[in-house]
Design a protein around this motif. Structure first.
Motif, short mmCIF file in Angstrom:
data_model
loop_
_atom_site.label_atom_id
_atom_site.label_comp_id
_atom_site.label_asym_id
_atom_site.label_seq_id
_atom_site.Cartn_x
_atom_site.Cartn_y
_atom_site.Cartn_z
N GLU A 147 -7.03 -15.10 -14.00
CA GLU A 147 -6.93 -13.70 -13.58
C GLU A 147 -5.90 -13.56 -12.46
O GLU A 147 -5.92 -14.32 -11.50
N THR A 148 -5.01 -12.60 -12.61
CA THR A 148 -4.00 -12.31 -11.60
C THR A 148 -4.17 -10.87 -11.14
O THR A 148 -4.40 -9.98 -11.95
N GLU A 149 -4.07 -10.66 -9.84
CA GLU A 149 -4.22 -9.32 -9.26
C GLU A 149 -3.04 -9.05 -8.34
O GLU A 149 -2.67 -9.89 -7.53
N ILE A 150 -2.44 -7.88 -8.51
CA ILE A 150 -1.37 -7.42 -7.63
C ILE A 150 -1.84 -6.13 -6.99
O ILE A 150 -2.23 -5.20 -7.68
N GLU A 151 -1.83 -6.10 -5.66
CA GLU A 151 -2.19 -4.89 -4.94
C GLU A 151 -0.98 -4.43 -4.14
O GLU A 151 -0.36 -5.22 -3.44
N ILE A 152 -0.65 -3.16 -4.27
CA ILE A 152 0.43 -2.56 -3.50
C ILE A 152 -0.21 -1.45 -2.68
O ILE A 152 -0.88 -0.58 -3.21
N GLU A 153 -0.02 -1.52 -1.38
CA GLU A 153 -0.58 -0.49 -0.49
C GLU A 153 0.56 0.13 0.30
O GLU A 153 1.35 -0.58 0.92
N ILE A 154 0.63 1.45 0.26
CA ILE A 154 1.63 2.20 1.02
C ILE A 154 0.86 3.13 1.95
O ILE A 154 0.00 3.88 1.49
N SER A 155 1.13 3.07 3.23
CA SER A 155 0.41 3.93 4.17
C SER A 155 1.38 4.49 5.22
O SER A 155 2.44 3.94 5.46
N TRP A 156 0.98 5.60 5.83
CA TRP A 156 1.79 6.25 6.85
C TRP A 156 0.89 7.16 7.66
O TRP A 156 -0.23 7.44 7.29
N ARG A 157 1.40 7.63 8.77
CA ARG A 157 0.68 8.59 9.61
C ARG A 157 1.34 9.95 9.44
O ARG A 157 2.56 10.06 9.40
N ASP A 158 0.51 10.98 9.37
CA ASP A 158 1.01 12.34 9.27
C ASP A 158 1.53 12.80 10.63
O ASP A 158 0.89 12.56 11.65
N ASP A 159 2.70 13.41 10.66
CA ASP A 159 3.28 14.05 11.83
C ASP A 159 3.10 13.24 13.11
O ASP A 159 2.43 13.67 14.04
N PRO A 160 3.70 12.05 13.15
CA PRO A 160 3.56 11.25 14.38
C PRO A 160 4.25 11.96 15.54
O PRO A 160 5.24 12.66 15.35
N SER A 161 3.71 11.76 16.73
CA SER A 161 4.30 12.42 17.90
C SER A 161 5.67 11.83 18.17
O SER A 161 5.95 10.67 17.88
N TRP B 194 4.27 -0.95 4.11
CA TRP B 194 4.23 -1.50 2.75
C TRP B 194 3.49 -2.83 2.79
O TRP B 194 3.78 -3.67 3.64
N GLU B 195 2.51 -2.99 1.92
CA GLU B 195 1.78 -4.25 1.85
C GLU B 195 1.70 -4.68 0.39
O GLU B 195 1.33 -3.89 -0.48
N LEU B 196 2.08 -5.91 0.14
CA LEU B 196 2.02 -6.48 -1.20
C LEU B 196 1.13 -7.70 -1.16
O LEU B 196 1.30 -8.57 -0.32
N GLU B 197 0.15 -7.74 -2.05
CA GLU B 197 -0.76 -8.88 -2.13
C GLU B 197 -0.82 -9.33 -3.58
O GLU B 197 -1.04 -8.54 -4.49
N ILE B 198 -0.58 -10.62 -3.78
CA ILE B 198 -0.67 -11.21 -5.11
C ILE B 198 -1.71 -12.31 -5.04
O ILE B 198 -1.63 -13.19 -4.19
N GLU B 199 -2.69 -12.23 -5.92
CA GLU B 199 -3.78 -13.21 -5.93
C GLU B 199 -3.95 -13.75 -7.34
O GLU B 199 -4.08 -12.99 -8.30
#
Length: 116
Positions: free
Chosen positions: A63-77, A53-58
């Motif tokens: 001007e205000t910008e909010i970025e939300i990034e959600i990432s994961w890996r498929d089928d980790p070993s 989870w990554e949250l960036e507020i600028e």
């Protein structure tokens, strides 16, 4: 698997954005499969049990910008997840709505300084 990227920009009301974020949150909470769509296109993705989870507020001037990034890996070993140390959770405070901007000009006489 080949790279796939879908990117859409649109201007929405605050309520429309809220509805989309709530729908995404409910989909994540109810299961691993999430269907996302925009402009008639949709894609269904399976979200891992653990995500980054990554949250960036600028704020830049008016001007205000909010970025939300959600990432994961498929089928980790199994090995990599068993050996990996969990990342410490960041103490990011919850996002609170900003108070309305004051736009009215202050009226009255200028204050005199108390300098002696």
């Amino acid at each position: 698997m080949p790279k796939l990227e879908i990117k859409r920009k649109s201007e929405l009301s605050r309520k429309e954005v809220s509805d989309r974020l709530i729908a995404l949150g409910q989909a994540l909470a109810s299961g691993s499969e999430v269907e996302l769509g925009s402009g008639g296109d949709s894609i269904s993705v399976v979200v891992g049990d653990r995500v980054q989870w990554e949250l960036e507020i600028e704020v830049d001037g008016d001007e205000t910008e909010i970025e939300i990034e959600i990432s994961w890996r498929d089928d980790p070993s199994e090995e990599s997840t068993a050996d990996a140390e969990p990342e410490p959770e960041s103490e990011t405070p919850p996002v609170k709505p900003a108070p309305p901007a004051k736009t009215a000009a202050r009226r009255g006489r200028p204050r005199k300084s108390a300098a002696k």
